[in-house]
Design a protein around this motif. Structure first.
Motif, mmCIF file in Angstrom:
data_model
loop_
_atom_site.group_PDB
_atom_site.id
_atom_site.type_symbol
_atom_site.label_atom_id
_atom_site.label_comp_id
_atom_site.label_asym_id
_atom_site.label_seq_id
_atom_site.Cartn_x
_atom_site.Cartn_y
_atom_site.Cartn_z
ATOM 1 N N LEU A 159 0.937 -1.293 -0.101
ATOM 2 C CA LEU A 159 -0.056 -0.009 -0.083
ATOM 3 C C LEU A 159 0.827 1.259 -0.096
ATOM 4 C CD1 LEU A 159 -2.871 -0.926 2.452
ATOM 5 C CD2 LEU A 159 -3.214 -0.601 -0.185
ATOM 6 N N THR A 160 1.928 1.325 0.666
ATOM 7 C CA THR A 160 2.823 2.337 0.776
ATOM 8 C C THR A 160 3.391 2.669 -0.765
ATOM 9 O OG1 THR A 160 3.545 1.884 3.151
ATOM 10 C CG2 THR A 160 4.907 2.889 1.712
ATOM 11 N N ASP A 161 3.648 1.634 -1.386
ATOM 12 C CA ASP A 161 4.364 1.737 -2.669
ATOM 13 C C ASP A 161 3.142 2.282 -3.627
ATOM 14 O OD1 ASP A 161 6.742 0.745 -2.058
ATOM 15 O OD2 ASP A 161 6.370 -1.405 -2.874
ATOM 16 N N ALA A 162 1.830 1.679 -3.624
ATOM 17 C CA ALA A 162 0.846 2.193 -4.388
ATOM 18 C C ALA A 162 0.646 3.671 -4.125
ATOM 19 C CB ALA A 162 -0.383 1.365 -4.081
ATOM 20 N N LEU A 163 0.534 3.965 -2.743
ATOM 21 C CA LEU A 163 0.300 5.520 -2.566
ATOM 22 C C LEU A 163 1.430 6.410 -3.061
ATOM 23 C CD1 LEU A 163 -1.308 7.374 -0.632
ATOM 24 C CD2 LEU A 163 0.338 6.765 1.376
ATOM 25 N N ALA A 164 2.541 5.860 -2.868
ATOM 26 C CA ALA A 164 3.777 6.702 -3.857
ATOM 27 C C ALA A 164 3.275 6.811 -5.257
ATOM 28 C CB ALA A 164 5.090 5.926 -3.686
ATOM 29 N N VAL A 165 2.902 5.827 -6.042
ATOM 30 C CA VAL A 165 2.458 6.224 -7.384
ATOM 31 C C VAL A 165 1.319 7.192 -7.316
ATOM 32 C CG1 VAL A 165 1.519 4.834 -9.325
ATOM 33 C CG2 VAL A 165 3.451 3.944 -8.184
ATOM 34 N N LEU A 166 0.335 6.975 -6.494
ATOM 35 C CA LEU A 166 -0.734 7.942 -6.421
ATOM 36 C C LEU A 166 -0.327 9.148 -6.345
ATOM 37 C CD1 LEU A 166 -3.501 5.799 -4.527
ATOM 38 C CD2 LEU A 166 -3.400 6.185 -7.275
ATOM 39 N N ASP A 167 0.502 9.469 -5.368
ATOM 40 C CA ASP A 167 0.980 10.875 -5.186
ATOM 41 C C ASP A 167 1.691 11.511 -6.353
ATOM 42 O OD1 ASP A 167 -0.040 10.731 -2.536
ATOM 43 O OD2 ASP A 167 1.989 10.163 -1.477
ATOM 44 N N PHE A 168 2.528 10.694 -6.990
ATOM 45 C CA PHE A 168 3.317 11.048 -7.940
ATOM 46 C C PHE A 168 2.277 11.548 -9.069
ATOM 47 C CE2 PHE A 168 5.055 10.132 -12.333
ATOM 48 C CZ PHE A 168 5.976 10.911 -12.232
ATOM 49 N N LYS A 169 1.476 10.498 -9.401
ATOM 50 C CA LYS A 169 0.321 10.868 -10.391
ATOM 51 C C LYS A 169 -0.510 12.231 -10.039
ATOM 52 C CE LYS A 169 0.625 7.917 -13.945
ATOM 53 N NZ LYS A 169 0.997 8.495 -15.148
ATOM 54 N N ILE A 170 -0.790 12.237 -9.059
ATOM 55 C CA ILE A 170 -1.697 13.489 -8.641
ATOM 56 C C ILE A 170 -0.829 14.680 -8.591
ATOM 57 C CG2 ILE A 170 -2.881 14.749 -6.389
ATOM 58 C CD1 ILE A 170 -3.746 11.609 -5.684
ATOM 59 N N ASP A 171 0.364 14.808 -8.065
ATOM 60 C CA ASP A 171 1.312 15.723 -8.262
ATOM 61 C C ASP A 171 1.720 16.025 -9.760
ATOM 62 O OD1 ASP A 171 1.549 16.062 -5.530
ATOM 63 O OD2 ASP A 171 3.541 15.057 -5.694
ATOM 64 N N LEU A 172 1.749 15.163 -10.656
ATOM 65 C CA LEU A 172 1.942 15.424 -11.956
ATOM 66 C C LEU A 172 0.625 16.055 -12.694
ATOM 67 C CD1 LEU A 172 3.766 14.610 -14.593
ATOM 68 C CD2 LEU A 172 2.303 12.606 -14.843
ATOM 69 N N TYR A 173 -0.509 15.673 -12.310
ATOM 70 C CA TYR A 173 -1.669 16.184 -12.883
ATOM 71 C C TYR A 173 -2.125 17.641 -12.313
ATOM 72 C CZ TYR A 173 -2.718 11.614 -14.549
ATOM 73 O OH TYR A 173 -2.806 10.609 -15.341
ATOM 74 N N THR A 174 -1.519 18.068 -11.106
ATOM 75 C CA THR A 174 -1.631 19.356 -10.599
ATOM 76 C C THR A 174 -0.701 20.205 -10.746
ATOM 77 O OG1 THR A 174 -0.454 18.750 -8.266
ATOM 78 C CG2 THR A 174 -3.086 18.638 -8.509
ATOM 79 N N GLY A 175 0.412 19.521 -11.560
ATOM 80 C CA GLY A 175 1.342 20.489 -12.169
ATOM 81 C C GLY A 175 2.476 20.663 -10.903
ATOM 82 N N LYS A 176 2.702 19.975 -10.064
ATOM 83 C CA LYS A 176 3.700 20.203 -9.156
ATOM 84 C C LYS A 176 4.890 19.626 -9.549
ATOM 85 C CE LYS A 176 1.324 20.155 -4.663
ATOM 86 N NZ LYS A 176 1.228 19.693 -3.344
ATOM 87 N N ALA A 177 4.848 18.245 -10.355
ATOM 88 C CA ALA A 177 5.974 17.533 -10.764
ATOM 89 C C ALA A 177 6.629 18.451 -11.753
ATOM 90 C CB ALA A 177 5.595 16.085 -11.203
ATOM 91 N N ALA A 178 5.817 19.060 -12.613
ATOM 92 C CA ALA A 178 6.665 19.943 -13.699
ATOM 93 C C ALA A 178 7.013 20.975 -13.104
ATOM 94 C CB ALA A 178 5.401 20.392 -14.635
ATOM 95 N N ARG A 179 7.100 21.459 -12.153
ATOM 96 C CA ARG A 179 7.527 22.862 -11.565
ATOM 97 C C ARG A 179 8.648 22.444 -10.800
ATOM 98 N NH1 ARG A 179 1.831 24.731 -10.230
ATOM 99 N NH2 ARG A 179 2.143 23.431 -8.309
ATOM 100 N N GLU A 180 8.892 21.130 -10.437
ATOM 101 C CA GLU A 180 10.032 21.013 -9.488
ATOM 102 C C GLU A 180 11.217 20.311 -10.258
ATOM 103 O OE1 GLU A 180 8.573 17.796 -6.703
ATOM 104 O OE2 GLU A 180 7.345 19.327 -5.912
#
Length: 128
Positions: A107-128
């Motif tokens: 579940l921790t691994d799955a949560l990390a993937v979800l967090d990554f995708k959510i950050d990607l979709y909210t533009g956080k990953a693109a800004r970092e």
């Protein structure tokens, strides 16, 4: 225990309200041996004790771990058999703990993937 030395007794309806378990589930737990013997009133109505409520709380924790009903019944039978079964009970709980830890890691691994995708979709990953 109350001051008079008598233990509080609860009807099945009261236990249903206190635990969130349906009356059907409580009767089923008793029928399959997951619940120890439940006392009865003179008219045959179940009367649950504080000890029964603590047991039901523990069973709820076992259910939350994903332990199978068969293993929960086995554990309950071992408890009723007495102190000579402590090692077998511990082994059953240790196996369940290993399973829970493995599920937490998944579940921790799955949560990390979800967090990554959510950050990607909210533009956080693109800004970092």
């Amino acid at each position: 225990m109350s001051l008079t030395g008598t233990q509080t007794r609860y009807t099945i309806s009261e236990v249903e309200a206190l635990t969130g378990l349906s009356q059907h589930t409580l009767r089923w737990y008793e029928r399959i041996g997951l619940m120890p013997h439940v006392d009865r009133s003179h008219s045959g109505q179940r009367r649950f004790s504080d000890t029964d409520l603590r047991w039901l709380s523990f069973v709820g924790k076992l259910r939350a771990t994903g332990m199978s009903v068969a293993d929960m019944v086995t554990y309950a039978e071992l408890v009723r058999e007495g102190e000579h079964t402590v090692d077998r009970r511990r082994e059953l709980l240790e196996r369940t703990r290993r399973d829970v830890r493995a599920r937490i890691a998944e579940l921790t691994d799955a949560l990390a993937v979800l967090d990554f995708k959510i950050d990607l979709y909210t533009g956080k990953a693109a800004r970092e």
